[in-house]
Each structure stands twice: as structure tokens, then as C-alpha cells.
Design a protein around this motif. Structure first.
Motif, PDB file in Angstrom:
ATOM      1  N   ASN A  47       1.129   5.914  -3.935  1.00  0.00           N
ATOM      2  CA  ASN A  47       2.247   5.641  -4.846  1.00  0.00           C
ATOM      3  C   ASN A  47       3.494   5.156  -4.103  1.00  0.00           C
ATOM      4  O   ASN A  47       4.211   4.286  -4.595  1.00  0.00           O
ATOM      5  N   ALA A  48       3.739   5.716  -2.911  1.00  0.00           N
ATOM      6  CA  ALA A  48       4.902   5.275  -2.133  1.00  0.00           C
ATOM      7  C   ALA A  48       4.729   3.815  -1.722  1.00  0.00           C
ATOM      8  O   ALA A  48       5.677   3.015  -1.788  1.00  0.00           O
ATOM      9  N   GLU A  49       3.511   3.458  -1.328  1.00  0.00           N
ATOM     10  CA  GLU A  49       3.224   2.073  -0.947  1.00  0.00           C
ATOM     11  C   GLU A  49       3.336   1.149  -2.165  1.00  0.00           C
ATOM     12  O   GLU A  49       3.829   0.016  -2.058  1.00  0.00           O
ATOM     13  N   MET A  50       2.906   1.642  -3.314  1.00  0.00           N
ATOM     14  CA  MET A  50       3.016   0.872  -4.549  1.00  0.00           C
ATOM     15  C   MET A  50       4.476   0.594  -4.883  1.00  0.00           C
ATOM     16  O   MET A  50       4.851  -0.528  -5.247  1.00  0.00           O
ATOM     17  N   VAL A 101      -3.847  -3.097  -3.293  1.00  0.00           N
ATOM     18  CA  VAL A 101      -3.241  -3.319  -1.976  1.00  0.00           C
ATOM     19  C   VAL A 101      -2.584  -2.032  -1.485  1.00  0.00           C
ATOM     20  O   VAL A 101      -2.720  -1.653  -0.316  1.00  0.00           O
ATOM     21  N   ALA A 102      -1.877  -1.337  -2.392  1.00  0.00           N
ATOM     22  CA  ALA A 102      -1.183  -0.099  -2.039  1.00  0.00           C
ATOM     23  C   ALA A 102      -2.165   0.974  -1.581  1.00  0.00           C
ATOM     24  O   ALA A 102      -1.911   1.703  -0.614  1.00  0.00           O
ATOM     25  N   GLU A 103      -3.286   1.083  -2.270  1.00  0.00           N
ATOM     26  CA  GLU A 103      -4.263   2.120  -1.923  1.00  0.00           C
ATOM     27  C   GLU A 103      -4.929   1.827  -0.581  1.00  0.00           C
ATOM     28  O   GLU A 103      -5.209   2.749   0.183  1.00  0.00           O
ATOM     29  N   VAL A 104      -5.179   0.547  -0.297  1.00  0.00           N
ATOM     30  CA  VAL A 104      -5.732   0.182   1.007  1.00  0.00           C
ATOM     31  C   VAL A 104      -4.735   0.528   2.110  1.00  0.00           C
ATOM     32  O   VAL A 104      -5.101   1.091   3.156  1.00  0.00           O
ATOM     33  N   GLU A 105      -3.461   0.218   1.890  1.00  0.00           N
ATOM     34  CA  GLU A 105      -2.428   0.529   2.872  1.00  0.00           C
ATOM     35  C   GLU A 105      -2.344   2.034   3.103  1.00  0.00           C
ATOM     36  O   GLU A 105      -2.177   2.499   4.234  1.00  0.00           O
TER      37      GLU A 105
END
Length: 232
Positions: A47-50, A101-105
């Protein structure tokens, strides 16, 4: 009761109209806001990356509640208008693409994390399995091929009662196993004298099996693992 329901609907209608108007005003000012819904955020990782990806696209982030007793078209009207505008501007698949993308990161940033089962994509974790159905049957079949019951073991007589044993352990992305914990439950108490025998057999089986590491967002990860076997 009918009067109260009618009054509540008038209030919600008025609140929704006000939220819709505010959202349209903000959109004219080039303000866009993406909302995480309380109770749904936890099911996502990253979520932070999102949030960072959204901000790079000049989209602000906020959160909202959902209520089961309120009609969906009368709650979170501001958030709904904003989501429609985001879809209109960036495309209907934009949010989902950012989420991936966020989950991969997130996975890449947490190489040592032990992922829970529900955080992983489903991949068969027993050699040769291609589906969940196979996974839930094949390891048990192979275990009992190699393990014999003691001569005076008392088999299940009541078809409604089951005896079982389970193993919980950490399966690392390297294939390494650790923290093996085994529980045994016999309906027939006389069989408990064989607890150590079956525990040792299952521990050896777990350690000697070349389990396939789990994946999260397509990336091999360390994960929790659990298997259950039933006695005859």
C-alpha cells in the motif's frame, strides 16, 4: 420505522449530492483523490508503494469506510466520483496496473519476509503437482506409501470421527525448511503411544521433500506452509 427510514434516505441523498458537488468542483481544480476502503486495504500488500505511484501521477490518497446498512449508491459519493474521473483520465485498468507494480516492488523490498499463505499466488508446493487439488492429495498419498502402521494400531471405526496429524513449517525460497511443528490428534486414545513414531516419520518426510517455494506477485518468497494427513 418507515418515517425514520425516509428521513435517513433524505439525509443520505442530501449528503451524497453535497459530496458529488464537492468532487466535481475539486476535479475542475485538477484535484484527484484515490481512496483506500477501510477493511479492504489489509488484503493488499504494497500500500505504501501504491501511494507513492499515485502521487507520481498527481493523485492524492485518502481512506473511506463502507457500511453494510447503507445503499452503495448513497455512500462515499465523493470517492466514487473521483474513481470515475481517474478511470476516465487514465483508463479503467490504470489502478489495477499500478497495484501490480506496487506489489512487485513490495516483494522485492522485503526479501527476508515470511509471507502468509494468503499473501502468495497459488503455486503447487509439492513436486510434480499442477493444481491445488493435486497438492491436497498427493503428499498424503506419498507419505502413506512409505510409512507403515504399527501392527496393533487401532483403525477408525466411526466414519464420522477422524484422526489426523498436521505439520506447520517455514518454506524458504531456497527450498530450505525450518521451524517444523507437528500436532497429532487420535480419536482412539490408545494410539497416542505411537505419537512419537508418526511425528518422527512426518518430520523426516517434510525435511526430505523438495518442496516448491511459494510465489508472491510471481516472485519466489519465503512462506508459511501447512499440511494435514488423516489416519485410517
Amino acid at each position: 420505522m418507515d418515517k425514520w427510514i425516509a428521513e435517513e434516505k433524505r439525509y443520505l441523498d442530501s449528503a451524497c449530492q453535497a459530496e458529488t458537488k464537492r468532487a466535481k468542483t475539486d476535479i475542475k481544480k485538477n484535484k484527484l483523490v484515490f481512496f483506500h476502503y477501510f477493511g479492504m486495504v489489509e488484503q493488499y500488500k504494497g500500500n505504501a508503494e501504491m501511494n507513492e505511484l499515485l502521487k507520481k501521477n498527481n493523485i492524492e490518497v485518502d481512506s473511506a469506510l463502507t457500511y453494510c446498512m447503507v445503499r452503495s449508491n448513497l455512500q462515499n459519493c465523493y470517492a466514487n466520483v473521483m474513481r470515475q474521473e481517474i478511470n476516465k483520465k487514465f483508463g479503467s485498468k490504470f489502478i489495477d496496473s499500478l497495484r501490480k507494480v506496487a506489489e512487485v516492488e513490495y516483494v522485492k523490498k522485503n526479501p527476508s519476509k515470511i509471507f502468509r499463505f494468503e499473501e502468495c499466488d497459488w503455486v503447487s508446493r509439492y513436486p510434480g503437482d499442477k493444481s491445488y487439488e493435486e497438492f491436497s492429495k498427493s503428499y498424503e498419498k506419498d507419505f502413506w506409501k512409505a510409512v507403515e502402521y504399527p501392527e496393533d494400531f487401532e483403525y477408525r471405526k466411526d466414519k464420522e470421527l477422524y484422526s489426523s496429524m498436521g505439520a506447520r513449517f517455514i518454506l524458504y525460497k531456497t527450498g530450505k525448511i525450518s521451524d517444523i511443528k507437528i500436532d497429532v490428534n487420535f480419536q482412539n486414545k490408545k494410539n497416542y503411544k505411537y505419537s512419537s513414531y508418526f511425528i518422527n516419520q512426518l518430520k523426516e518426510f517434510v525435511q526430505n521433500t523438495k518442496w516448491l517455494p511459494a510465489k508472491s506477485s510471481g516472485i519466489p518468497v519465503n512462506s508459511e506452509m501447512e499440511i494435514t494427513l488423516f489416519f485410517k
